[in-house]
Design a protein around this motif. Structure first.
Motif, short mmCIF file in Angstrom:
data_model
loop_
_atom_site.label_atom_id
_atom_site.label_comp_id
_atom_site.label_asym_id
_atom_site.label_seq_id
_atom_site.Cartn_x
_atom_site.Cartn_y
_atom_site.Cartn_z
N ALA A 146 -2.38 0.14 -3.14
CA ALA A 146 -3.34 -0.23 -2.09
C ALA A 146 -2.68 -1.17 -1.09
O ALA A 146 -2.87 -1.05 0.11
N THR A 200 0.55 -1.40 -0.33
CA THR A 200 1.51 -0.70 0.53
C THR A 200 0.79 0.17 1.57
O THR A 200 1.34 0.48 2.61
N LEU A 201 -0.46 0.56 1.26
CA LEU A 201 -1.21 1.37 2.22
C LEU A 201 -1.90 0.51 3.27
O LEU A 201 -2.60 1.04 4.13
N GLY A 202 -1.71 -0.81 3.16
CA GLY A 202 -2.23 -1.68 4.21
C GLY A 202 -3.46 -2.49 3.84
O GLY A 202 -4.03 -3.17 4.69
N ALA A 203 -3.89 -2.43 2.56
CA ALA A 203 -5.10 -3.15 2.18
C ALA A 203 -4.80 -4.64 1.97
O ALA A 203 -3.85 -4.99 1.27
N SER A 204 -5.62 -5.50 2.56
CA SER A 204 -5.48 -6.94 2.39
C SER A 204 -5.90 -7.29 0.96
O SER A 204 -6.53 -6.48 0.27
N GLN A 255 -9.50 -6.55 0.52
CA GLN A 255 -9.79 -5.11 0.46
C GLN A 255 -9.35 -4.50 -0.86
O GLN A 255 -10.01 -3.62 -1.40
N LEU A 296 -12.11 -2.65 -2.90
CA LEU A 296 -12.06 -1.18 -2.89
C LEU A 296 -11.35 -0.60 -4.11
O LEU A 296 -11.50 0.58 -4.41
N GLU A 303 -10.11 11.17 -0.33
CA GLU A 303 -10.35 9.72 -0.20
C GLU A 303 -9.07 8.93 -0.51
O GLU A 303 -8.83 7.88 0.09
N PHE A 317 -7.11 6.58 2.37
CA PHE A 317 -7.31 5.17 2.03
C PHE A 317 -6.64 4.23 3.02
O PHE A 317 -7.23 3.25 3.48
N GLY A 318 -5.39 4.54 3.36
CA GLY A 318 -4.64 3.68 4.28
C GLY A 318 -5.28 3.62 5.66
O GLY A 318 -5.19 2.60 6.34
N ARG A 328 -8.60 4.09 6.14
CA ARG A 328 -9.87 3.40 5.93
C ARG A 328 -9.69 1.88 6.03
O ARG A 328 -10.44 1.21 6.71
N VAL A 329 -8.64 1.35 5.34
CA VAL A 329 -8.45 -0.11 5.38
C VAL A 329 -7.95 -0.57 6.75
O VAL A 329 -8.00 -1.75 7.05
#
Lengths: 274, 348
Positions: free
Chosen positions: A176, A178-182, A185, A189, B95, B99-100, B102-103
């Motif tokens: 998550a 690496t996909l940009g989630a803080s 988040q 999530l 989903e 995900f990337g 969405r955030v």
């Protein structure tokens, strides 16, 4: 066919140790007192009509909910730690945690009296330090019951939750990230939805165990009336098996209802959300 | 060209163990660099540091001149494909892929459209609504690639993406991944312990061992001129002789025979390598370089693999399948001209 045979012990246990006694319980709760009696709702009607029985049930539900909430929250950090990376002394921590679960309720009751009773260790120390006698006999009120329950429910909840958390793969939160989630988040999530079912089932197990717990309160509940104690009294003081059966059925139904509700909630939360 | 990734002087210790020791490299922009090494060689540690999931003890990571060392992973914009994919089990395939987006706050319609494109690219549009545990291992691999690419990453990092799959599926997906990576022209770092994977996917190769880069170059360069006995044995099959010696007359002495002059390196102790294809059987009327005993022979289709023993040294040799091998226990062998490779001993 062979799988069927392997299920046999389980079926046997379910039928003989669960369905038969529960069936008998349900049947008894619907009988008039005495050998010659017929069918009746009287036992339930009297239970719900009695103010003391309703108060006891309220106490039981309140304490069980409180214990479940506090245990689940307090066990979160140690369970997360135990489920995660290895550290020195991990085996000892786990061994110490299982100790309170090995004690019977009666012993935990006495331990509570020793610590929090009228001349218990903690009230005496508190009085020596502050000159106040506020904690005298704390064992016998709501506080004492709560502490005694937490003493064995927190370890149980910790080990239950740890088993569930061990399935949590830390790479999910890394992915998550690496996909940009803080961090927030990731918690909202990924971590929370994946941990929530385990939290709910820990809550359900703790609630159910507290609702039916008896040995502890037999020793310490002087001021607080609880349904398991009233069942005990109905059987041994008044020999009213039918009334006791009705009260037991109510407890069983409430325990099941909470379990089903939380399971449903967990699977709905885990299910696809658009 | 953007996507100039480089690492400078990276070191990482776990307790007393050095996972990475002063590693530097400039990755070719827009190309695939495979980091190859055995487990514990530091290749995954290097990848984790590039991704921002691990902090180096010392050293820095740069992209297009900007120092990213202290930038958290969520701000790097690097796509990462994890070894076991780390797909989110509570989300569907689509989903996971979106995900990337969405955030990043991309609206639902737009992110569904872009996730759909990624699923098309990975050839799994029909799986969009499936749960992750309802798709096969190979399909999960495609989902993981689609998810990493959906954020339009500046750099793509892949950690053993095929190792969880069975052999046949791995070969199929390897070919497809090679095609995809060529088309994307994205700076890619691909970590693997499988040399066939590294050689077929990587435009450039880095061989790592014990926390250091042993050699970097193209697959062919490394195969032809390995920098160390470790690399010689790790890339392709090789008979390595760490205890060879270059004599003052230029000849090279191996434990079982001495060969004529080769190369221009100064006399002294050296290490030597003979690839399995370096040997040929001497005809009756030809002089032989040495004799060896046949211990076993396997038919491998295009060629025969023969285990030999010369003196007390085991040797692996490969001959064309049609080669006439005497049925007796001994072979007279020659080494093909130029096939003996020697190199000065690596500094200790």
């Amino acid at each position: 066919m062979r799988e069927g045979l392997m299920l046999f012990p389980l079926l046997f246990v379910v039928v003989v140790l669960l369905l038969v006694p529960l069936g008998t319980l349900g049947w008894s709760s619907l009988r008039e007192p005495g050998a010659a009696g017929g069918w009746t709702w009287e036992n339930y009607a009297r239970f719900f009509a009695s103010a003391s029985a309703r108060r006891a049930l309220g106490n039981s539900l309140g304490i069980s909910l409180g214990v479940a909430v506090v245990s689940t929250l307090l066990c979160l950090a140690p369970a997360w730690l135990l489920a995660g990376r290895d550290f020195r002394g991990k085996r000892w921590v786990r061994a110490i945690l299982t100790l309170p679960m090995a004690f019977s309720g009666i012993i935990i009751g006495f331990l509570t009296v020793i610590m929090l009773g009228r001349i218990g260790v903690v009230p005496r120390a508190f009085e020596a330090l502050t000159g106040l006698d506020w904690l005298q006999g704390a064992a016998y009120g709501f506080g004492g019951i709560l502490v005694a329950y937490l003493y064995f429910e927190i370890p149980r909840a910790t080990l239950t939750l740890e088993a569930a958390l061990r399935k949590f793969d830390p790479r999910w939160t890394m992915a998550a990230a690496t996909l940009g989630a803080s961090p927030w988040q990731r918690a909202r999530l990924v971590t929370l939805p994946l941990v929530l079912p385990a939290l709910l089932s820990t809550f359900a197990v703790t609630f159910g165990a507290s609702l039916g717990s008896f040995g502890v309160v037999l020793v310490i509940s002087r001021r607080v009336s609880l349904t398991p104690l009233q069942i005990f009294d109905e059987v041994f003081a008044f020999s009213n098996f039918e009334a006791a059966a009705a009260m037991s059925v109510v407890l069983v139904v409430l325990g099941f209802a909470m379990n089903f509700f939380l399971r449903g909630l967990a699977s709905r939360l885990l299910a696809h959300r658009a | 060209m953007t996507g100039s990734l480089s690492i400078e002087n990276l070191s990482k210790h776990y307790g007393a163990t050095a996972a990475l020791q002063r590693v530097s490299h400039a990755f070719a922009p827009g190309r695939v660099t495979a980091i190859l090494g055995p487990s514990g060689s530091g290749k995954s540690t290097a990848l984790g540091i590039i991704a921002g999931l691990l902090a180096p003890d010392v050293g820095r990571v740069f992209l297009d001149g900007a120092d990213l060392t202290r930038v958290p992973p969520e701000k790097r914009g690097f796509g990462v494909v994890f070894q076991n994919y780390a797909l989110f089990p509570h989300l569907t395939v689509v989903e996971n892929v979106e995900f990337g987006l969405r955030v990043r706050g991309v609206g639902k319609a737009e992110r569904r459209r872009r996730a759909g494109e990624m699923l098309d690219l990975a050839r799994i549009p029909h799986l969009a609504e499936r749960r992750v545990h309802q798709v096969s291992g190979g399909e999960q691999q495609r989902v993981a690639v689609a998810r990493a690419l959906a954020i339009r990453p500046r750099v793509l990092l892949m950690d053993e993406p095929l190792s969880a799959l069975d052999a046949r599926l791995r070969d199929d997906l390897r070919a497809e991944l090679a095609r995809l990576l060529r088309e994307l022209a994205l700076t890619t770092v691909y970590v693997t312990h499988d040399q066939a994977e590294a050689m077929s996917l990587g435009h450039a190769l880095i061989v790592m061992n014990r926390g250091r880069i042993e050699q970097a170059g193209t697959a062919e360069e490394i195969y032809r001129a390995p920098a160390s006995p470790f690399v010689a044995g790790f890339i392709g099959a090789a008979n390595v002789f760490p205890d060879a010696e270059k004599l003052s007359d230029g000849a090279v002495r191996l434990p079982f025979a001495t060969f004529p002059a080769n190369g221009t390196s100064p006399p002294g102790p050296c290490w030597a390598m003979l690839r399995p294809e370096a040997f040929e059987v001497a005809r009756e009327d030809e002089p032989a370089d040495f004799a060896a005993r046949v211990e076993s022979a396997f038919f491998l289709g295009a060629h025969m693999r023969v285990q030999l023993r010369a003196g007390d040294r085991p040797l692996t040799a490969e001959f064309p399948a049609g080669a006439v091998l005497p049925s007796s226990g001994s072979l007279r062998l020659r080494v093909r001209p130029g096939a003996l490779y020697i190199r000065a001993n690596p500094e200790p």
